[in-house]
Scaffold this motif. Structure first.
Motif, PDB file in Angstrom:
ATOM      1  N   PHE A 278     -13.758  46.763  28.736  1.00 24.96           N
ATOM      2  CA  PHE A 278     -14.788  47.619  29.330  1.00 24.96           C
ATOM      3  C   PHE A 278     -14.279  48.251  30.628  1.00 24.96           C
ATOM      4  CE2 PHE A 278     -18.295  48.004  32.378  1.00 24.96           C
ATOM      5  CZ  PHE A 278     -19.124  48.888  31.703  1.00 24.96           C
ATOM      6  N   ALA A 279     -13.725  47.427  31.512  1.00 26.86           N
ATOM      7  CA  ALA A 279     -13.271  47.916  32.821  1.00 26.86           C
ATOM      8  C   ALA A 279     -12.138  48.924  32.685  1.00 26.86           C
ATOM      9  CB  ALA A 279     -12.829  46.739  33.689  1.00 26.86           C
TER      10      ALA A 279
ATOM     11  N   ILE B 117      -6.675  50.600  23.786  1.00 20.55           N
ATOM     12  CA  ILE B 117      -6.837  49.679  24.915  1.00 20.55           C
ATOM     13  C   ILE B 117      -7.590  48.430  24.454  1.00 20.55           C
ATOM     14  CG2 ILE B 117      -8.030  49.341  27.129  1.00 20.55           C
ATOM     15  CD1 ILE B 117      -7.301  52.295  27.780  1.00 20.55           C
ATOM     16  N   GLY B 118      -8.658  48.617  23.699  1.00 22.50           N
ATOM     17  CA  GLY B 118      -9.423  47.481  23.201  1.00 22.50           C
ATOM     18  C   GLY B 118      -8.597  46.555  22.330  1.00 22.50           C
TER      19      GLY B 118
ATOM     20  N   TYR C 135      -2.044  42.729  28.234  1.00 24.87           N
ATOM     21  CA  TYR C 135      -2.662  43.432  29.353  1.00 24.87           C
ATOM     22  C   TYR C 135      -1.726  44.443  29.993  1.00 24.87           C
ATOM     23  CZ  TYR C 135      -5.820  39.519  28.671  1.00 24.87           C
ATOM     24  OH  TYR C 135      -6.666  38.590  28.118  1.00 24.87           O
ATOM     25  N   GLU C 136      -0.426  44.197  29.936  1.00 23.63           N
ATOM     26  CA  GLU C 136       0.518  45.157  30.505  1.00 23.63           C
ATOM     27  C   GLU C 136       0.454  46.485  29.754  1.00 23.63           C
ATOM     28  OE1 GLU C 136       2.854  43.248  27.185  1.00 23.63           O
ATOM     29  OE2 GLU C 136       1.305  42.608  28.588  1.00 23.63           O
ATOM     30  N   ILE C 137       0.313  46.430  28.438  1.00 25.23           N
ATOM     31  CA  ILE C 137       0.178  47.659  27.648  1.00 25.23           C
ATOM     32  C   ILE C 137      -1.162  48.312  27.951  1.00 25.23           C
ATOM     33  CG2 ILE C 137       0.042  48.603  25.302  1.00 25.23           C
ATOM     34  CD1 ILE C 137       1.886  46.282  24.417  1.00 25.23           C
ATOM     35  N   SER C 138      -2.208  47.517  28.029  1.00 26.07           N
ATOM     36  CA  SER C 138      -3.549  48.040  28.326  1.00 26.07           C
ATOM     37  C   SER C 138      -3.582  48.773  29.656  1.00 26.07           C
ATOM     38  CB  SER C 138      -4.569  46.901  28.356  1.00 26.07           C
ATOM     39  OG  SER C 138      -4.549  46.165  27.182  1.00 26.07           O
ATOM     40  N   LEU C 139      -2.966  48.178  30.668  1.00 22.68           N
ATOM     41  CA  LEU C 139      -2.949  48.810  32.002  1.00 22.68           C
ATOM     42  C   LEU C 139      -2.180  50.112  31.996  1.00 22.68           C
ATOM     43  CD1 LEU C 139      -2.472  45.632  34.208  1.00 22.68           C
ATOM     44  CD2 LEU C 139      -4.430  47.195  34.249  1.00 22.68           C
ATOM     45  N   VAL C 140      -1.052  50.134  31.297  1.00 27.43           N
ATOM     46  CA  VAL C 140      -0.258  51.372  31.215  1.00 27.43           C
ATOM     47  C   VAL C 140      -1.045  52.452  30.473  1.00 27.43           C
ATOM     48  CG1 VAL C 140       1.828  52.412  30.218  1.00 27.43           C
ATOM     49  CG2 VAL C 140       1.979  50.243  31.450  1.00 27.43           C
TER      50      VAL C 140
END
Length: 146
Positions: free
Chosen positions: A19-20, A106-107, A115-120
């Motif tokens: 969500f964030a 991202i989900g 999380y590293e992929i999500s943040l990028v």
């Protein structure tokens, strides 16, 4: 059936991260586009994350998880297709459709604790949406693709 509260907290944590991470992109689309925005983008991210979390819990082999991911990708493609509008002069909404697909990714990456992929993905998506309009105007594009 016993309830594993630590698993509930962990899944709530992962859904909260999805969500964030969708919010910066959603915020941009809300104010720069007439299409999807603050409701759609986070909902797609947490839904993709939830489907993948369930798929990982229910199916313990990679092949079944891959089918779940395939279904998520296909479903998000249909949602994105609905964001694209075409008339005789132009096509609009392709960037929003791509953004919907991005928050779906991202989900899924959050569901796998990558999380590293999500943040990028979040950072790059926000950067593209936030700063592409001035670059497009500099290149002589008359109407931005919203």
């Amino acid at each position: 059936m016993d309830i594993d509260f630590s698993l509930i907290i962990y899944h709530f944590y992962q859904l909260g991260i999805a969500f964030a991470l969708a919010l910066p992109i959603a915020y941009n689309r809300e104010y720069k586009s007439d299409n999807a925005g603050l409701r759609t983008f986070p909902l797609v991210a947490i839904s993709a994350c939830a489907f993948m979390l369930v798929g990982r819990e229910v199916y313990q082999d990679g092949e079944a998880e891959a089918r779940v991911m395939y279904g998520i990708i296909t479903g998000i493609g249909f949602i994105g297709g609905g964001a694209i509008l075409k008339n005789s002069e132009r096509v609009a909404g392709t960037a929003t459709a791509a953004g919907i697909w991005l928050v779906g990714a991202i989900g899924v990456t959050v569901a796998y604790a990558r999380y590293e992929i999500s943040l990028v993905l979040c950072a790059l998506g926000f950067f593209i949406f936030q700063f592409s309009d001035p670059m497009k105007k500099h290149c002589g594009v008359k109407e931005p693709d919203e």
